[in-house]
Scaffold this active site. Structure first.
Site, PDB file in Angstrom:
ATOM      1  N   ASP A 433       0.836  -1.146  -0.033  1.00 14.85           N
ATOM      2  CA  ASP A 433      -0.153   0.004   0.117  1.00 14.85           C
ATOM      3  C   ASP A 433       0.815   1.246   0.023  1.00 14.85           C
ATOM      4  O   ASP A 433       2.177   1.167   0.232  1.00 14.85           O
ATOM      5  CB  ASP A 433      -0.821  -0.208   1.328  1.00 14.85           C
ATOM      6  CG  ASP A 433      -1.940   1.047   1.480  1.00 14.85           C
ATOM      7  OD1 ASP A 433      -2.217   1.513   0.319  1.00 14.85           O
ATOM      8  OD2 ASP A 433      -1.954   1.730   2.495  1.00 14.85           O
ATOM      9  N   LYS A 434       0.257   2.225  -0.163  1.00 14.00           N
ATOM     10  CA  LYS A 434       1.145   3.653  -0.336  1.00 14.00           C
ATOM     11  C   LYS A 434       0.691   4.392   0.971  1.00 14.00           C
ATOM     12  O   LYS A 434       1.914   4.534   1.737  1.00 14.00           O
ATOM     13  CB  LYS A 434       0.818   4.588  -1.546  1.00 14.00           C
ATOM     14  CG  LYS A 434       1.667   5.686  -1.542  1.00 14.00           C
ATOM     15  CD  LYS A 434       1.226   6.652  -2.817  1.00 14.00           C
ATOM     16  CE  LYS A 434      -0.163   7.305  -2.501  1.00 14.00           C
ATOM     17  NZ  LYS A 434       0.132   8.336  -1.393  1.00 14.00           N
ATOM     18  N   THR A 435      -0.174   5.088   1.247  1.00 14.50           N
ATOM     19  CA  THR A 435      -0.553   5.707   2.271  1.00 14.50           C
ATOM     20  C   THR A 435      -0.314   4.937   3.571  1.00 14.50           C
ATOM     21  O   THR A 435      -1.293   4.016   3.799  1.00 14.50           O
ATOM     22  CB  THR A 435      -1.811   6.436   2.175  1.00 14.50           C
ATOM     23  OG1 THR A 435      -1.923   7.026   0.753  1.00 14.50           O
ATOM     24  CG2 THR A 435      -2.310   7.350   3.415  1.00 14.50           C
ATOM     25  N   LYS A 789     -17.470  15.268   0.465  1.00 11.78           N
ATOM     26  CA  LYS A 789     -16.059  15.303   0.168  1.00 11.78           C
ATOM     27  C   LYS A 789     -15.827  13.749  -0.275  1.00 11.78           C
ATOM     28  O   LYS A 789     -16.167  12.920   0.172  1.00 11.78           O
ATOM     29  CB  LYS A 789     -15.131  15.885   1.358  1.00 11.78           C
ATOM     30  CG  LYS A 789     -15.123  15.152   2.612  1.00 11.78           C
ATOM     31  CD  LYS A 789     -14.199  15.352   3.520  1.00 11.78           C
ATOM     32  CE  LYS A 789     -14.145  14.414   4.609  1.00 11.78           C
ATOM     33  NZ  LYS A 789     -13.365  15.133   5.713  1.00 11.78           N
ATOM     34  N   THR A 908      -2.492   1.405  -4.730  1.00 10.60           N
ATOM     35  CA  THR A 908      -3.062   2.272  -3.945  1.00 10.60           C
ATOM     36  C   THR A 908      -4.386   2.963  -4.627  1.00 10.60           C
ATOM     37  O   THR A 908      -4.785   2.678  -5.786  1.00 10.60           O
ATOM     38  CB  THR A 908      -2.000   3.682  -3.890  1.00 10.60           C
ATOM     39  OG1 THR A 908      -2.599   4.861  -3.380  1.00 10.60           O
ATOM     40  CG2 THR A 908      -1.638   3.716  -5.392  1.00 10.60           C
ATOM     41  N   ILE A 982      -1.266   1.450 -14.009  1.00 12.39           N
ATOM     42  CA  ILE A 982      -2.246   1.184 -14.542  1.00 12.39           C
ATOM     43  C   ILE A 982      -3.489   1.582 -13.652  1.00 12.39           C
ATOM     44  O   ILE A 982      -3.212   1.531 -12.332  1.00 12.39           O
ATOM     45  CB  ILE A 982      -2.345  -0.538 -14.755  1.00 12.39           C
ATOM     46  CG1 ILE A 982      -3.929  -0.882 -15.362  1.00 12.39           C
ATOM     47  CG2 ILE A 982      -2.109  -1.228 -13.534  1.00 12.39           C
ATOM     48  CD1 ILE A 982      -4.086  -2.362 -15.641  1.00 12.39           C
ATOM     49  N   ARG A1013      -6.091   3.977  -8.236  1.00 12.15           N
ATOM     50  CA  ARG A1013      -7.331   3.991  -8.104  1.00 12.15           C
ATOM     51  C   ARG A1013      -7.979   2.587  -7.761  1.00 12.15           C
ATOM     52  O   ARG A1013      -8.863   2.137  -8.216  1.00 12.15           O
ATOM     53  CB  ARG A1013      -8.261   4.668  -9.322  1.00 12.15           C
ATOM     54  CG  ARG A1013      -7.724   5.983  -9.612  1.00 12.15           C
ATOM     55  CD  ARG A1013      -8.170   6.994  -8.341  1.00 12.15           C
ATOM     56  NE  ARG A1013      -8.202   8.095  -8.750  1.00 12.15           N
ATOM     57  CZ  ARG A1013      -8.424   9.427  -7.778  1.00 12.15           C
ATOM     58  NH1 ARG A1013      -8.715   8.984  -6.569  1.00 12.15           N
ATOM     59  NH2 ARG A1013      -8.172  10.464  -8.204  1.00 12.15           N
TER      60      ARG A1013
END
Length: 1373
Positions: A433-435, A789, A908, A982, A1013
């Site tokens: 994962d990134k975050t 949001k 991510t 991708i 995404r």
């Protein structure tokens, strides 16, 4: 008038409802019982998916006995056994293992007279020892669980007693479904309760769920609405409502049901009404609830799955080789059976045999089974027990590695899966994962765009850089620190001991120990979360309350967007507000404001009421947040901020002095006449206003002192760092969130002081919608407004449907440009939008939403559809850019993993540009790499694009990823390649069955892949596809709940205890606190664990085969009769006791290469990826070596004693002695690490053997009936030839292996051999330096500056502390 009645009707229904979901609806709007389930009856326990609950001591006590008597009690039992059932159940479970069944079969076989080989008792010893050791381990674990259960079940709580008519103390185990329980602050919840009463005037309770899901931020729960006793003291005897809810399940975030009051009105029940077992009550004096789930039916116990067990790759290979050992055993036994039959057939009435009519063929059949018993040791039954012991030792050293310890969080690595440590050394694909995994997940507001105008916040950026530089030069002074955004109660002492009600099979280090030691937060300090406002944006907000600045009618629409933008940031969240002086999160709302209609009216009213103008310093306002907080959060209820409003007055009844008509949607602040699109050339110049404001308002530093501001600072506790960052940003511009209740929010807008914002509904974030929304009544206009949001692509799509005019389209285009710029800078982006509803629209939506809320079946889908109907035709307000910094040493870690031959994928949910920017920053994407992008809108386009990218790679072979086996230098490892990017939609197409092969072929030619995404489901699908299709070892690492599915699918799941709770940790196999720890965990501990375990398994096979073959060779000289040249006691104990401990030490402590070398040369990790330590060829070479050594060990004594009159056991004595020395010294040859502990164990094993055989020889006369071993060993050891035979045999047996290794290491050394040479040179340099230092010690004080070695560390106590001076790259030869 119609609107007045509508508001009054709505206020009566909603005034006490929860903001998220709960509300009361008439019975006509809800499904009846017969509609839901025709078979349900009030007097029976509900079948199927629902259950009924009524109060135990309420008016319906007789009905309670019929309904609730079948429900489980609250006592828990996590033990597997009882005193009576331990022996049979434990034996039953142990005999599920094939190895134990095999030895049980041998024991029973030895009781058959025609195939008996040993004494019946002797064959039971190996099995009895193994079963006893495992049973003892199981008994100790079960006793630990028993003590834990007793501690939990004997915990006291207060339960209402119908006889005594008061709350009495009862044990948790005595609580039943339907009991009414009273809890106080800091008490742990004993069962799953529906909240009926709270001491908080707003009916709110706060709980901490750290014991359940690891999250330390407080969760808000609320009382069921519209209870008959609402507002008064709760009396359980008068509680007559019925509860119908779903049957027990393990979903912690879902609770479906409804409560039916005596007046037949039903109220929907949701997770916000449920207090879960094992959670802790915080910041609430008293709560009362009714038990709906108890004991093992609670959600906490439903999630109690214990430690994770997986089968490692090495264990799967081991099972195959065990089968090969069975084949070898069968061949040897078949050979003996055939030989015995032939031997008997060749005999003609021998005088030395008892006459027997048994046919030679039948005798050979019997001999087959006899040889199975004699050669039983060939199957390593003790190997599985030894592997478990070795893995526990490996886990101990992993968890006690100081390099994997985080001093700030006071946490180290947690090994939650106890049997896959060696898989850490064989990983080929890493999915991250990134975050929160690669980044800090400490969100800081960086910049924003509103109404198409971008506000760069340059001063804020400079302040952030200065803060980072300041922090980088400071050392941590304390081990544990709590962030300001996650501070908890000061009014309720939180020193109570938390009970872990989850872990039945507790891990070596329970994650809850760590949870109680630290609490992650969104920010680490006040300076870090401070936002320096943008000058332009600050000036425009000042214009709202300034009577000096000229009217800004031409820019009114932009100002309206700005006000709505910050109001949305303030209210569209789940942030809980507290204060250091009195952290009571719920506040009573002040007097409601009069609905206004336009910005000009706002300014006029502000001037008329002489309210202070907008200023960034809240202390200048009469109702500033600090002063207001002092009133709201002062100790004692008498000092609470209470409005001077009559209770019968509706907050939105139009006063007599205001226009009586209702503002229509067309008169919202966004549609003022003369509005513009916010063009740059039309921006106002706010500098004069700033100066006048400062003159009029006084010094910004005036008012209350710094200490008082610090004391009255508001504390925000957010479920995600994003929310806390946005709330802090809004606060910097004067839009301050002051308090929260289920019905209302207390906010301070620029120049208005505190305002009450009625909170009608909250639609929480959902992974399918990728957004959250709140439905509020605007504090200034009185209109129903939806603030939303979420992800920029989703919000832009929803807002695009309503962008009919050119102004809106232009705003969206500019906003999209700004979003793209933010993404290129690596910022996380969120879009903010709104929708104004007229009363008819809202009322129509409300009816359908009410039905969804009170449904039990299919509720989630109905709520999702209801939210989607509301979030349509949105008006875009703006977007935010939040910076999330990389964790320390992430680039170095990823670079090392790539050099180790591991393909790193990033999965991510962020924008493509953001993900690419982060990939560049963490060196996943090299400057020389060619970026391949796949963004397609259809399956056909996706297929064509994948084929096109595949052709691009095939036509550029010189740029492709080099072969793993030939990468020997840093330059070659860092060679440029391809990186595939991708998006989520294209990934959906690529994961379809007919495109999977093309997708995998494409990714195989890329060095790294970035999936943007991507949803949680897509993450798990990608990991499963790569692992199953390519047959590679995969590791997934993440920190949030959205990573759980990916973590569970991978061969190894690693959770990071970050800012998003502990769901990932609780689902993982290993848990770490920082991504950088993955480097040593894999490259060092993974390599060591794999190499140690592989070598130990091969050694086990070797020593068993080597010793068993001695018995097999003897059969050629005894007519294949099944006789042995040693007594049966030594035969059984040889592998079970005499040679069992050295392999354990070998598997735990052996170190082929030092940690520094493994970190300096990551390519050494490829040895584990390629399974070089345990290949099929390695196994068969070991078998061949064992056969050779057994030949030497048998035939040298045979030819030495040939022709002599030596006895059978005297002939076997030097064979056993030689075998013992060969097996022990073989381990010395194979070991890379020899310490005093190895010497003690090896010498102790030899001493144990000789002590046993000598004592056995002088004491046993009939121990081995019918033979007599008395005096055999003492006589044999008294002759010099015994020692000559043992010495010569040992040398000749081990010489080929030594020569083979020396030859291979000299001619074609492997990278590991080169690294071992490097370690040896470093070790020699270390001791040479120490020796030099000791020689010069007398003159060290005089010549210290000239002669003291530069690289010497006097405190160094291990050679590994000396850094390698060679440059990291190819392993030196």
């Amino acid at each position: 008038m119609e609107r007045f009645h509508l508001i009054r009707h709505r206020w009566q229904q909603v005034s006490s409802t929860e903001s998220r979901q709960d509300w009361t609806s008439p019975d006509s709007l809800l499904p009846s019982k017969s509609d839901l389930d025709p078979q349900d009856h009030p007097g029976n326990k509900l079948p199927g998916k629902r259950r009924a609950v009524i109060a135990r001591h309420g008016p319906h006590h007789a009905e309670y006995l019929n309904i609730c008597k079948g429900y489980q009690g609250n006592g828990i039992r996590t033990t597997k056994y009882t005193l009576l059932s331990f022996i049979p159940m434990n034996l039953f479970q142990q005999f599920h293992r094939a190895a134990n069944l095999y030895f049980l079969f041998l024991v029973l076989l030895n009781w058959v007279p025609v195939v008996e080989a040993f004494q019946k008792e002797i064959t039971m010893i190996p099995l009895a020892v193994v079963l006893t050791v495992i049973a003892f381990k199981d008994a100790m674990e079960d006793y630990r669980r028993y003590r834990y259960d007793q501690r939990i079940n004997n915990t006291l709580t207060h339960v209402y007693s119908g006889k005594q008519r008061r709350y009495v103390e009862r044990r948790w185990a005595e609580v039943c479904v339907g009991d009414v329980v009273r809890l106080c602050c800091n008490e742990i919840i004993p069962a799953d309760l529906v909240l009926l009463h709270s001491s908080d005037p707003n009916g709110v309770c706060h709980i901490e769920t750290a014991n359940l899901d690891g999250e330390t931020n407080l969760k808000q729960r609320q009382v069921v609405r519209n209870l008959p006793q609402q507002g008064s003291e709760f009396t359980p005897e008068n509680f007559s409502s019925r509860i119908e809810c779903e049957n027990p399940n393990d979903d912690l975030r879902r609770f479906r049901g409804y409560m039916e009051h005596p007046n037949k009105v039903r109220v929907g029940l949701h997770s916000e009404n449920l207090l879960l077992r094992s959670c802790t009550v915080r910041n609430t004096e008293t709560v009362i609830g009714i038990v709906v789930y108890a004991g093992h039916e609670t959600k906490a116990m439903q999630n109690n799955s214990g430690p994770r067990y997986k089968r490692s790759k090495l264990e799967r290979r081991l099972n195959v080789d065990v089968l090969w050992s069975v084949v070898i055993l069968l061949l040897m036994c078949l050979t003996a059976a055939v030989g015995h039959g032939l031997w008997l057939s060749s005999l003609k009435d021998p005088v030395y045999m008892i006459p027997d009519d048994t046919h030679p063929a039948l005798a050979g059949f019997y001999m087959f089974w006899t040889m199975i018993i004699v050669l039983q040791v060939l199957i390593p039954v003790s190997l599985y027990v030894s592997i478990e012991i070795v893995k526990l030792g490996q886990i101990y050293f992993i968890q006690n590695d100081l390099d994997l310890y985080n001093a700030k969080l006071d946490s180290g690595v947690q090994c939650r899966a106890l049997n896959i440590t060696e898989d850490l050394g064989q990983i080929q694909y890493l999915f991250s994962d990134k975050t929160g995994t690669l980044t800090e997940n400490r969100m800081l507001f960086r910049r924003c765009t509103v109404a198409g105008t971008e506000y760069p916040h340059y001063e804020n950026a400079r302040a952030m850089e200065q803060f980072e530089e300041q922090c980088s030069g400071q050392l941590e002074n304390t081990l544990t620190m709590r962030s300001r955004s996650s501070r908890k109660s000061l009014s309720c002492n939180r020193s109570s001991v938390s009970l872990n009600t989850l872990a039945a099979d507790s891990d070596i280090h329970s994650p809850h120990d760590t949870l109680r030691r630290h609490a992650p937060g969104a920010f680490s300090s006040t300076m870090e979360c401070a936002v320096v406002p943008d000058v332009q944006l600050q000036g425009k907000l000042k214009a709202l309350s300034s009577h000096v600045c000229p009217p800004l009618r031409h820019n009114a629409a932009e100002l309206s967007h700005i006000l709505d933008f910050f109001l949305a940031l303030t209210v569209c969240n789940t942030v809980v507000v507290s204060s250091p002086s009195q952290p009571r999160h719920m506040v009573q709302m002040p007097m409601a404001r009069t609905p206004l209609r336009s910005l000009e009216e706002i300014k006029a009213v502000l001037q008329k009421l002489s309210l202070p103008r907008f200023s960034l310093s809240p202390s200048q306002n009469t109702d500033s947040p600090p002063s207001l907080t002092r009133r709201l959060f002062s100790r004692g209820r008498a000092a609470m901020y209470t409005p001077n409003t009559p209770q019968h007055t509706s907050p939105y009844v139009t006063p007599s002095h205001t226009p009586a008509h209702t503002p229509s949607p067309s008169s919202t602040p966004t549609l003022l006449h003369g509005g513009a699109c916010g063009m740059d050339e039309e921006r106002p110049q706010p500098q004069p206003c700033l100066e006048l404001d400062n003159e009029d308002g006084g010094d910004e530093d005036g008012g209350e002192g710094e200490d008082e501001d610090e004391e009255e600072e508001l504390l925000y506790e957010a479920e995600s760092p994003d929310e806390a960052a946005l709330v802090q940003a809004a606060r910097a511009y004067g839009c301050t969130l002051l308090g929260r209740s289920p019905e209302q929010l207390l906010v301070a807008l620029p120049g208005t002081g505190p305002l009450s914002v009625p909170l009608l509904h909250m639609l929480p974030f959902h992974s399918a919608r990728k957004r959250m929304s709140v439905v509020v009544r605007h504090p200034l206009t009185g209109q129903v407004v939806v603030y939303t949001k979420g992800a920029d692509n989703v919000i832009m799509e929803l807002a695009g449907t309503s962008a009919a005019d050119g102004c809106s389209r232009e705003t969206m285009e500019k906003t999209q440009q700004h979003l793209d710029n933010y993404a290129r800078e690596g910022l996380r982006t969120l879009c903010v939008a709104k929708r104004v509803l007229d009363e008819a629209e809202y009322e129509a939506w409300l009816k359908r939403h009410a039905f969804a809320e009170t449904s039990i079946e299919n509720r989630e889908q109905l709520l999702l559809e209801s939210a989607q109907r509301l979030e349509m035709n949105l008006t875009l307000l703006g977007a935010t850019g939040i910076v999330d910094r990389l964790q320390e040493e992430v680039p170095e870690t990823i670079e090392a993993l790539q050099r180790a031959g591991i393909k790193v994928w990033v999965l991510t949910g962020d924008k493509q540009e953001t993900a690419v920017n982060i990939a560049c920053a963490c060196k996943l994407l090299q400057p020389t790499d060619q970026l391949l992008t796949a963004n397609c809108d259809s399956k056909e386009a996706c297929e064509a694009r994948l084929h096109e990218l595949q052709r691009n790679i095939s036509t550029a072979p010189e740029r492709s990823l080099p072969d793993r086996d030939v990468v020997t230098s840093e330059d070659e490892a860092a060679v440029s390649g391809f990186t595939l990017v991708i998006d989520g939609r294209t990934l959906d197409f690529a994961l379809q069955e007919d495109l999977q092969k093309v997708f995998l072929d494409l990714t195989s030619g890329c060095r790294s892949v970035i999936c943007c995404r991507s949803t949680p489901l897509q993450k798990s699908q990608v990991v499963r596809l790569v692992g199953d299709s390519l047959r590679v070892m995969t590791l997934a690492i993440g920190d949030g709940a959205n990573d759980v599915s990916m973590i569970q699918v991978a061969d190894i799941g690693v959770g990071i205890s970050g800012q998003e709770g502990m769901q990932a940790v609780m689902s993982s196999d290993f848990a770490i606190s920082r991504f950088k720890h993955l480097r040593k965990l894999m490259l060092v501990h993974g390599h060591w664990c794999y190499t140690r375990l592989a070598n130990m398994i091969l050694y086990f096979f070797y020593k068993n085969v080597m010793y068993v073959n001695l018995l097999f060779w003897f059969q050629f000289f005894c007519g294949f009769s099944g006789s042995t040249m040693t007594n049966s006691w030594v035969l059984i104990f040889f592998n079970l006791l005499f040679t069992s401990v050295p392999p354990l030490l070998y598997g735990v402590l052996d170190k082929d290469v030092s940690a520094n070398t493994l970190l300096s040369f990551p390519q050494l990790y490829k040895a584990g990826q390629n399974s070089q330590a345990y290949l099929p060829s390695t196994f068969w070479l070991t078998m061949v070596d064992a056969f050779y050594q057994s030949l030497v060990c048998f035939f040298i004594p045979y030819f030495t004693y040939a022709g002599s009159d030596i006895g059978l056991f005297s002939f076997g004595s030097p064979i056993n002695g030689s075998a013992l020395l060969i097996i022990l010294l073989h381990q010395v040859v194979e070991s890379r690490t020899l310490t005093w502990l190895h010497a003690v164990v090896l010498l102790g094993s030899a001493a144990f053997y000789y002590t046993f055989v000598l004592v056995f020889s002088v004491t046993c006369v009939t121990c081995n009936s019918p033979t007599n071993p008395y005096g055999v060993e003492t006589k044999a050891m008294s002759e010099p030839i015994y020692y000559c035979v043992c010495g010569l045999t040992t040398v000749l047996a081990l010489l080929p292996r030594i020569l083979f290794r020396a030859l291979c290491n000299s001619i074609c050394p492997s990278d590991l051999v080169k690294a071992q040479k490097l370690d040896k040179s470093v070790l020699e340099q270390y001791w040479a330096t120490i020796h030099q230092w000791k020689e010069k010690r007398p003159v060290r004080q005089k010549l210290n500056s000239k002669h003291n070695p530069q690289t010497l560390s006097v405190n160094a106590d291990i050679p590994d502390s000396v850094d390698c001076t060679l440059e990291a790259g190819a392993v030196p030869s």
